[in-house]
Design an enzyme around this catalytic site. Sequence first.
Site, mmCIF file in Angstrom:
data_model
loop_
_atom_site.group_PDB
_atom_site.id
_atom_site.type_symbol
_atom_site.label_atom_id
_atom_site.label_comp_id
_atom_site.label_asym_id
_atom_site.label_seq_id
_atom_site.Cartn_x
_atom_site.Cartn_y
_atom_site.Cartn_z
ATOM 1 N N GLU A 1 4.055 -6.917 8.583
ATOM 2 C CA GLU A 1 4.315 -5.472 8.477
ATOM 3 C C GLU A 1 5.253 -5.131 7.333
ATOM 4 O O GLU A 1 5.697 -3.997 7.208
ATOM 5 C CB GLU A 1 4.862 -4.924 9.800
ATOM 6 C CG GLU A 1 3.966 -5.198 11.000
ATOM 7 C CD GLU A 1 2.522 -4.743 10.776
ATOM 8 O OE1 GLU A 1 2.321 -3.559 10.440
ATOM 9 O OE2 GLU A 1 1.617 -5.585 10.917
ATOM 10 N N ARG B 1 -2.945 -9.723 -20.438
ATOM 11 C CA ARG B 1 -3.923 -9.523 -21.525
ATOM 12 C C ARG B 1 -3.433 -8.516 -22.557
ATOM 13 O O ARG B 1 -3.957 -8.461 -23.660
ATOM 14 C CB ARG B 1 -5.293 -9.119 -20.971
ATOM 15 C CG ARG B 1 -5.345 -7.771 -20.324
ATOM 16 C CD ARG B 1 -6.702 -7.511 -19.691
ATOM 17 N NE ARG B 1 -7.752 -7.209 -20.660
ATOM 18 C CZ ARG B 1 -7.910 -6.027 -21.257
ATOM 19 N NH1 ARG B 1 -7.075 -5.019 -20.999
ATOM 20 N NH2 ARG B 1 -8.887 -5.819 -22.105
ATOM 21 N N PRO C 1 0.820 -1.213 0.000
ATOM 22 C CA PRO C 1 0.000 0.000 0.000
ATOM 23 C C PRO C 1 0.853 1.262 0.000
ATOM 24 O O PRO C 1 0.351 2.351 -0.305
ATOM 25 C CB PRO C 1 -0.840 -0.113 1.279
ATOM 26 C CG PRO C 1 -0.325 -1.284 2.032
ATOM 27 C CD PRO C 1 0.568 -2.079 1.154
ATOM 28 N N ASP D 1 -10.327 -0.159 -24.718
ATOM 29 C CA ASP D 1 -10.539 -0.313 -23.280
ATOM 30 C C ASP D 1 -10.753 1.025 -22.588
ATOM 31 O O ASP D 1 -10.234 2.047 -23.035
ATOM 32 C CB ASP D 1 -9.276 -0.892 -22.609
ATOM 33 C CG ASP D 1 -9.135 -2.376 -22.845
ATOM 34 O OD1 ASP D 1 -10.104 -2.999 -23.268
ATOM 35 O OD2 ASP D 1 -8.027 -2.876 -22.586
#
Length: 285
Positions: free
Chosen positions: A154, A196, A127, A211
């Site tokens: 962590e 893809r 994150p 897309d």
Amino acid sequence: MRLDVVTIFPEYLDPLRHALLGRAIERGILEVGVHNLRDWAHDVHKSVDDTPFGGGPGMVMKPEVWGPALDDVVALTGPAAADGVLDSALPHVPATVPEQVSAQDRGEDAAAASDGDRRPVLVVPTPGGAPFTQDTAQRWSGEDRLVFACGRYEGIDQRVFDDAAQRYRVEEVSLGDYVLIGGEVAVLVMAEAVVRLIPGVLGNRRSHEEDSFQDGLLEGPAYTKPRVWRDLEVPAVLTSGDHGKVDRWRRDQALLRTARQRPDLIEAARARGDLDRQDLGVLGE
Ligand code: 6GU
């Protein structure tokens, strides 16, 4: 392309064998190696983590385990040599030679594609990373090798990445502003977005040119038969046969949806000069 994943939960990566990715494996476009980090643990308990220096909650993953694991995965030596590549879960289909498409045909910057740095990319899902976007996926789809390092707890001792920079181009990436328990699910997401885009993986080459995000806008709504369903009619323009009008309508719908869901993308398109007077008129109404 070859993808390697280092994780303490190798079974989590099983979905890589299915559907689109499985077909790419079956056709020889993609190889996937999944490695159990505990194969590089030293003690009888196969421990991979320890308490953090400076105190605090949680555990930090150990450099003496991650360091040799990443060394072996880049060279495909030690336990990494023994880890077979995943078999596709799909029934066998005859191998086809994928169409060769040059970096230039893919619209990549020629300098970036041939800058001579052959070190594999080491992807660290966290994150705390830079946002993973369609641009990241496009860039990685031209790589020969991607290695994903899945941390839990962590995180991983920072020195692992400082040291790995000698052998890898290290990229810390995040899927968005929320916290996952570990990087495994993020790897599934990123692998699907990247694979893809490899030429020959999607049947229809045009299917990703339109897309969402490819032109910085979200795609508008789609309709199929029947023309009337539960008293709801397909917009008449789509059955008019006028391709110019259909294209303009699709552009309008993309602009309106993007303005509603992602005003930040409209602002960015405006700043790039991608919106003409007609576009701005639609948005103004
Ligand atoms: Cl890429 N990894 C983890 N562990 N958590 C996340 C993430 C990635 N993106 C958002 N949260």
